[in-house]
Design a protein around this motif. Structure first.
Motif, PDB file in Angstrom:
ATOM      1  N   CYS A 178       0.867  -1.010  -0.121  1.00  0.00           N
ATOM      2  CA  CYS A 178       0.140   0.217   0.032  1.00  0.00           C
ATOM      3  C   CYS A 178       0.916   1.159  -0.034  1.00  0.00           C
ATOM      4  O   CYS A 178       0.490   2.302  -0.733  1.00  0.00           O
ATOM      5  CB  CYS A 178      -1.049  -0.007   1.139  1.00  0.00           C
ATOM      6  N   TYR A 179       2.089   1.329   0.659  1.00  0.00           N
ATOM      7  CA  TYR A 179       2.967   2.359   0.831  1.00  0.00           C
ATOM      8  C   TYR A 179       3.463   2.630  -0.661  1.00  0.00           C
ATOM      9  O   TYR A 179       3.504   3.814  -1.128  1.00  0.00           O
ATOM     10  CB  TYR A 179       4.052   2.004   1.723  1.00  0.00           C
ATOM     11  N   GLU A 180       3.815   1.572  -1.270  1.00  0.00           N
ATOM     12  CA  GLU A 180       4.458   1.600  -2.779  1.00  0.00           C
ATOM     13  C   GLU A 180       3.371   2.258  -3.623  1.00  0.00           C
ATOM     14  O   GLU A 180       3.757   3.184  -4.439  1.00  0.00           O
ATOM     15  CB  GLU A 180       4.981   0.362  -3.278  1.00  0.00           C
ATOM     16  N   VAL A 181       1.913   1.791  -3.304  1.00  0.00           N
ATOM     17  CA  VAL A 181       1.103   2.288  -4.450  1.00  0.00           C
ATOM     18  C   VAL A 181       1.232   3.939  -4.119  1.00  0.00           C
ATOM     19  O   VAL A 181       0.634   4.703  -5.037  1.00  0.00           O
ATOM     20  CB  VAL A 181      -0.156   1.494  -4.527  1.00  0.00           C
ATOM     21  N   HIS A 193      11.556  11.947   2.925  1.00  0.00           N
ATOM     22  CA  HIS A 193      10.353  10.694   2.973  1.00  0.00           C
ATOM     23  C   HIS A 193      11.351   9.405   3.350  1.00  0.00           C
ATOM     24  O   HIS A 193      12.846   9.653   2.916  1.00  0.00           O
ATOM     25  CB  HIS A 193       9.731  10.707   1.476  1.00  0.00           C
ATOM     26  N   PRO A 194      10.925   8.236   3.433  1.00  0.00           N
ATOM     27  CA  PRO A 194      11.871   7.063   3.702  1.00  0.00           C
ATOM     28  C   PRO A 194      12.573   6.739   2.566  1.00  0.00           C
ATOM     29  O   PRO A 194      13.849   6.271   2.627  1.00  0.00           O
ATOM     30  CB  PRO A 194      10.746   5.977   3.747  1.00  0.00           C
ATOM     31  N   ARG A 195      12.047   6.961   1.119  1.00  0.00           N
ATOM     32  CA  ARG A 195      13.246   6.676   0.158  1.00  0.00           C
ATOM     33  C   ARG A 195      14.317   7.436   0.246  1.00  0.00           C
ATOM     34  O   ARG A 195      15.497   6.977  -0.089  1.00  0.00           O
ATOM     35  CB  ARG A 195      12.430   6.720  -1.194  1.00  0.00           C
ATOM     36  N   ALA A 217      18.343   6.613   0.620  1.00  0.00           N
ATOM     37  CA  ALA A 217      19.329   6.817  -0.220  1.00  0.00           C
ATOM     38  C   ALA A 217      20.243   7.583   0.836  1.00  0.00           C
ATOM     39  O   ALA A 217      21.762   7.277   0.402  1.00  0.00           O
ATOM     40  CB  ALA A 217      18.976   7.743  -1.199  1.00  0.00           C
ATOM     41  N   LYS A 218      20.063   8.386   1.648  1.00  0.00           N
ATOM     42  CA  LYS A 218      21.100   8.956   2.480  1.00  0.00           C
ATOM     43  C   LYS A 218      21.899   8.234   3.203  1.00  0.00           C
ATOM     44  O   LYS A 218      23.058   8.271   3.363  1.00  0.00           O
ATOM     45  CB  LYS A 218      20.224  10.008   3.332  1.00  0.00           C
ATOM     46  N   SER A 219      21.127   7.119   3.757  1.00  0.00           N
ATOM     47  CA  SER A 219      21.741   5.966   4.552  1.00  0.00           C
ATOM     48  C   SER A 219      23.074   5.192   3.707  1.00  0.00           C
ATOM     49  O   SER A 219      23.910   4.950   4.556  1.00  0.00           O
ATOM     50  CB  SER A 219      20.943   5.163   5.025  1.00  0.00           C
ATOM     51  N   MET A 220      22.574   5.250   2.584  1.00  0.00           N
ATOM     52  CA  MET A 220      23.688   4.597   1.901  1.00  0.00           C
ATOM     53  C   MET A 220      24.833   5.365   1.435  1.00  0.00           C
ATOM     54  O   MET A 220      25.989   5.042   1.063  1.00  0.00           O
ATOM     55  CB  MET A 220      23.084   4.214   0.086  1.00  0.00           C
ATOM     56  N   VAL A 232       8.192  -0.397   6.832  1.00  0.00           N
ATOM     57  CA  VAL A 232       8.275   0.561   5.514  1.00  0.00           C
ATOM     58  C   VAL A 232       9.820   1.065   5.656  1.00  0.00           C
ATOM     59  O   VAL A 232      10.465   1.022   4.587  1.00  0.00           O
ATOM     60  CB  VAL A 232       7.712   1.600   5.602  1.00  0.00           C
ATOM     61  N   LEU A 233      10.498   1.521   6.695  1.00  0.00           N
ATOM     62  CA  LEU A 233      11.799   2.225   6.774  1.00  0.00           C
ATOM     63  C   LEU A 233      12.856   1.095   6.491  1.00  0.00           C
ATOM     64  O   LEU A 233      13.641   1.277   5.569  1.00  0.00           O
ATOM     65  CB  LEU A 233      12.004   2.513   8.265  1.00  0.00           C
ATOM     66  N   CYS A 234      12.676  -0.262   7.146  1.00  0.00           N
ATOM     67  CA  CYS A 234      13.657  -1.190   6.664  1.00  0.00           C
ATOM     68  C   CYS A 234      13.526  -1.872   5.309  1.00  0.00           C
ATOM     69  O   CYS A 234      14.642  -1.879   4.687  1.00  0.00           O
ATOM     70  CB  CYS A 234      13.230  -2.559   7.612  1.00  0.00           C
ATOM     71  N   TYR A 235      12.224  -1.942   4.806  1.00  0.00           N
ATOM     72  CA  TYR A 235      12.148  -2.209   3.313  1.00  0.00           C
ATOM     73  C   TYR A 235      12.995  -1.270   2.478  1.00  0.00           C
ATOM     74  O   TYR A 235      13.701  -1.537   1.475  1.00  0.00           O
ATOM     75  CB  TYR A 235      10.543  -2.214   3.092  1.00  0.00           C
ATOM     76  N   GLU A 236      12.553  -0.068   2.587  1.00  0.00           N
ATOM     77  CA  GLU A 236      13.324   1.170   1.853  1.00  0.00           C
ATOM     78  C   GLU A 236      14.704   1.073   2.207  1.00  0.00           C
ATOM     79  O   GLU A 236      15.561   1.186   1.098  1.00  0.00           O
ATOM     80  CB  GLU A 236      12.762   2.723   2.345  1.00  0.00           C
ATOM     81  N   VAL A 237      15.574   0.689   3.232  1.00  0.00           N
ATOM     82  CA  VAL A 237      16.924   0.831   3.333  1.00  0.00           C
ATOM     83  C   VAL A 237      17.256  -0.514   2.451  1.00  0.00           C
ATOM     84  O   VAL A 237      18.265  -0.601   1.958  1.00  0.00           O
ATOM     85  CB  VAL A 237      17.370   0.623   4.753  1.00  0.00           C
ATOM     86  N   ARG A 238      16.386  -1.771   2.661  1.00  0.00           N
ATOM     87  CA  ARG A 238      17.006  -2.882   2.020  1.00  0.00           C
ATOM     88  C   ARG A 238      16.815  -2.837   0.371  1.00  0.00           C
ATOM     89  O   ARG A 238      18.151  -3.041  -0.120  1.00  0.00           O
ATOM     90  CB  ARG A 238      16.214  -3.949   2.285  1.00  0.00           C
TER      91      ARG A 238
END
Lengths: 253, 253
Positions: free
Chosen positions: A158-161, B96-98, B102-105, B156-162
């Motif tokens: 849902c977050y991605e959409v 935003h989380p995304r 990217a910043k974490s990277m 959501v945060l862990c997914y974006e970092v992964r």
């Protein structure tokens, strides 16, 4: 546009998971929940578990549709995408959630429905159910422990959409970063103001004998790089110069 | 690289949420969990709630570190980013989380630690805690109901970092799409084979009197468009031609 997105849960055992999924959906502005043969869920007689996990999203639970076959759940949908943890013997169009969300944006704005389908807690979707999906969605999880909770998976999808929809509508709220963007509360300092500050800073550092003007080394370039990177606003520069002024005054006494 | 990412939970009330967060982290390959003043969690005496929600991630619970101040939790971190639902009076670097991922990277691959911080179930992080974060992370939720569960936000945060880490390592598993990519099980049909199929198809449609050769309209172009879009592989074309062969044979009897 997100009103055309449906979440379908098949064979969910725990009503708490249905509640958490409703909450995950509502936080992302998605409201259409269809349940295929849940073990014991009844939208007309919500149990405590579902209500507790739904938090403020009990309206979604009460309006959830319960059907007895997957076919009924997706009858009016143009696109059906099912979450799949395993790679199957027969390859199938397979997308990460981000690509699946982008793909949804080709359909949702035209007023057609997209269903995202999640399976049973332990066993996911059957091969027959996966064969009824045009696309399989794979969340690229830790291969050693890929067991996302069904509501957690719903939250990611849902977050991605939602991200894709906001992007499509160019409605993502601004981020502040490096230059803090337009939403910052004060105007950025001009480079003239910054140079005034750096002169003031250098003068102060010499005065307190931290900087030897005959052997300045890299001190000022490093301080410039630091403060320039932060892109201070006018108020912040005034604060910094106020501090320098006090340091100079105290040192001269 | 993900071993340098830490999740910090401050003042969590429900041990079930600590369990769900551990599960969310482990599914994304993240293991470093620090708890600041949880209400009643004890890693040496795990309660049923935490164990049930952690599913197979109890190892993370047992190795979680409990500390009494936020300072202790982030002492060895280079970057600290805190989740914030509300916009504050004083603007702060906000991502935003995304973007935060990217910043974490920019930090994690150099062996330095990044902490992602989540606050209390009802009230989130205090202004003092947010002031200790370099960056605030805002999940762009439904403004009418932005209340993500703490473990859902962690997911959501862990997914974006992964995702960002896999992207950084160019290690995202392939998706299959339009042309099915290199991972498809059979070679794609050549255009010669496709043309052979279309001739066979047209011949069959004429034979069964579905296609009138004197008034063909748009039938064949539409069928071409359909099958070309699917980019069939060699086995699929053989199957289709097998079907046409049977149709022709039956029709001639």
């Amino acid at each position: 546009m997100l009103e055309n997105l449906r979440i379908v849960l098949i064979g969910t055992s725990h009503n708490g998971n249905i509640g958490s999924t409703a909450r995950a959906m509502k936080t992302m502005g998605i409201n259409d929940l269809v349940l295929v043969e849940p073990k014991s869920f009844d939208p007309n007689n919500l149990c405590d578990d579902a209500i507790a996990m739904a938090s403020g999203a009990t309206d979604l639970l009460a309006s959830a549709k319960v059907v007895s076959t997957f076919e009924q759940a997706i009858e009016d949908c143009a696109v059906v995408m099912g979450a799949s943890a395993r790679s199957r013997h027969l390859p199938w169009p397979l997308m990460h959630p981000r690509k699946a969300a982008a793909k949804s944006m080709e359909v949702l704005p035209r007023g057609q429905k997209v269903a995202l389908v999640l399976g049973r807690e332990r066993t996911g979707l059957t091969n027959d159910e996966l064969a009824m999906c045009q696309v399989h969605i794979h969340i690229p999880a830790n291969p050693d422990y890929a067991s996302l909770n069904v509501a957690a998976a719903a939250q990611v999808l849902c977050y991605e959409v939602r991200m894709a929809a906001l992007d499509h509508q160019q409605a993502l709220e601004p981020e502040y970063e490096g230059d803090w963007g337009v939403s910052w509360d004060n105007e950025l300092a001009t480079q003239g103001e910054m140079n005034g500050f750096f002169q003031h800073l250098e003068e102060t550092l010499v005065d307190i004998q931290f900087l030897d003007p005959n052997n300045p080394k890299q001190l000022m370039p490093r301080l410039r790089r630091l403060f320039q990177r932060a892109m201070p606003d006018k108020v912040e520069v005034n604060i910094l110069r106020g501090i320098l002024k006090m340091v100079l005054r105290n040192n001269k006494q």
